[in-house]
Motif scaffolding. Sequence first.
Motif, mmCIF file in Angstrom:
data_model
loop_
_atom_site.group_PDB
_atom_site.id
_atom_site.type_symbol
_atom_site.label_atom_id
_atom_site.label_comp_id
_atom_site.label_asym_id
_atom_site.label_seq_id
_atom_site.Cartn_x
_atom_site.Cartn_y
_atom_site.Cartn_z
ATOM 1 N N VAL A 191 25.612 -32.280 9.325
ATOM 2 C CA VAL A 191 24.531 -33.265 9.266
ATOM 3 C C VAL A 191 23.316 -32.636 8.611
ATOM 4 O O VAL A 191 22.889 -31.537 9.005
ATOM 5 C CB VAL A 191 24.162 -33.771 10.678
ATOM 6 N N LEU A 192 22.797 -33.310 7.599
ATOM 7 C CA LEU A 192 21.549 -32.900 6.967
ATOM 8 C C LEU A 192 20.443 -33.800 7.504
ATOM 9 O O LEU A 192 20.466 -35.016 7.307
ATOM 10 C CB LEU A 192 21.651 -33.017 5.442
ATOM 11 N N GLN A 193 19.492 -33.216 8.189
ATOM 12 C CA GLN A 193 18.363 -33.942 8.772
ATOM 13 C C GLN A 193 17.173 -33.898 7.816
ATOM 14 O O GLN A 193 16.808 -32.843 7.314
ATOM 15 C CB GLN A 193 17.970 -33.307 10.111
ATOM 16 N N ILE A 194 16.567 -35.057 7.583
ATOM 17 C CA ILE A 194 15.341 -35.126 6.795
ATOM 18 C C ILE A 194 14.443 -36.178 7.415
ATOM 19 O O ILE A 194 14.918 -37.188 7.944
ATOM 20 C CB ILE A 194 15.649 -35.442 5.303
ATOM 21 N N ASP A 195 13.144 -35.947 7.392
ATOM 22 C CA ASP A 195 12.198 -36.876 7.999
ATOM 23 C C ASP A 195 12.043 -38.137 7.157
ATOM 24 O O ASP A 195 12.286 -38.132 5.941
ATOM 25 C CB ASP A 195 10.837 -36.210 8.191
ATOM 26 N N ALA A 196 11.600 -39.208 7.809
ATOM 27 C CA ALA A 196 11.491 -40.515 7.165
ATOM 28 C C ALA A 196 10.130 -40.776 6.547
ATOM 29 O O ALA A 196 9.939 -41.811 5.914
ATOM 30 C CB ALA A 196 11.793 -41.615 8.189
ATOM 31 N N ASP A 197 9.171 -39.872 6.739
ATOM 32 C CA ASP A 197 7.789 -40.165 6.338
ATOM 33 C C ASP A 197 7.440 -39.712 4.930
ATOM 34 O O ASP A 197 6.286 -39.831 4.501
ATOM 35 C CB ASP A 197 6.800 -39.553 7.334
ATOM 36 N N GLY A 198 8.403 -39.154 4.198
ATOM 37 C CA GLY A 198 8.139 -38.759 2.819
ATOM 38 C C GLY A 198 7.541 -37.381 2.645
ATOM 39 O O GLY A 198 7.155 -37.012 1.539
ATOM 40 N N GLN A 199 7.474 -36.581 3.717
ATOM 41 C CA GLN A 199 6.927 -35.226 3.600
ATOM 42 C C GLN A 199 7.811 -34.317 2.751
ATOM 43 O O GLN A 199 7.325 -33.414 2.081
ATOM 44 C CB GLN A 199 6.790 -34.579 4.982
#
Length: 256
Positions: free
Chosen positions: A95-103
Motif C-alpha cells: 500500500v502506498l499512502q499519500i495525503d489528500a490535501d495536495g502537500q
Amino acid sequence: MPIDSLVPAAEYALLVVVPVYDHEHAIADVVAGIRAAGLPCLLVDDGSHADCAAVLGGLARQPHVGLLRLPHNQGKGGAMLAGFSEAARLGATHVLQIDADGQHDTTELGRFAALSQSHPDAVICGIPAYDETVPKIRLYGRYGTHVWVWINTLSLHLRDSMCGFRVYPLAPVLQVMAEETIGRRMDFDTEILVRLYWREVPVHHLATPVTYPKDGVSHFDVWRDNLRISGMHARLFGGMLRRAPQLLRRRLRGQP
C-alpha cells in the motif's frame, strides 16, 4: 471499474490508498496525479460531508479508482486501517499512502513505487523537503516527536515518522493490526512506523518535496491531537523498556 477488479493479480501488487476527509478542493488533482503514474488507487471517504462525498463519488467512476466509504469520521489512522484491510481483500501486497490535501508531489509516486519494488520487504518512508510555505510552528514542532521516536527505538534510524507519503508491505502491517492497538488519528503515522521497526521490518528513506497549499485544509487539532501524540509517546516508551534488550542487541549486530 468494479472495486473487486481494482488490483491486478501479481506477485507484487501496489495499491495507492488515500484517506480523505473534506478535501474536495484538492483531491481531484491528487487522483489525476495517481492515474498519470499508472497506479490504481482506493479513496477512503472518512465520513466526509456532502460536498466532498459527491466529488469522491464522481472520481470513483474513473478507471482504476475505487471508493470505500466509512459511515462516520474515524480519523486519519482509522481511515488507513480500513484501507489496509480493504487493500488486502482486493489482493494488494503493498500500500502506498499519500495525503489528500495536495502537500505531496504526485510526480514522485514512481520513485516510491520503484524503490518499494526493489525492496519489497521494507517500508519506504518519505523525508519531507519543505519549501517556504511550511508553517514554522509545524516545522519546529516535529522535532519533539523526532526525539521521542529516537528514544523509543534506541536508534537514530527513523529520520521522520510523521510524513504521510510512504509505502508499506502489507503482510507485516496486517500482523501489527491483529496484535496491537494503533492510534486512529494523527498519532497513527508515528505509531505504526515505530511498531513495524520494533518487529525488524526494514525502513528505507526517500527525500520528497512537501508544499503547504495556501487554501489547504488541515484537520490537526492543536490541543486534542497533541494530547493524543503525547499519550502515544508514553505508550511507546513503555513498549521500548520491555524491548530494550532486543533493540540493544540489534545495535550491537550493526543493524539500524
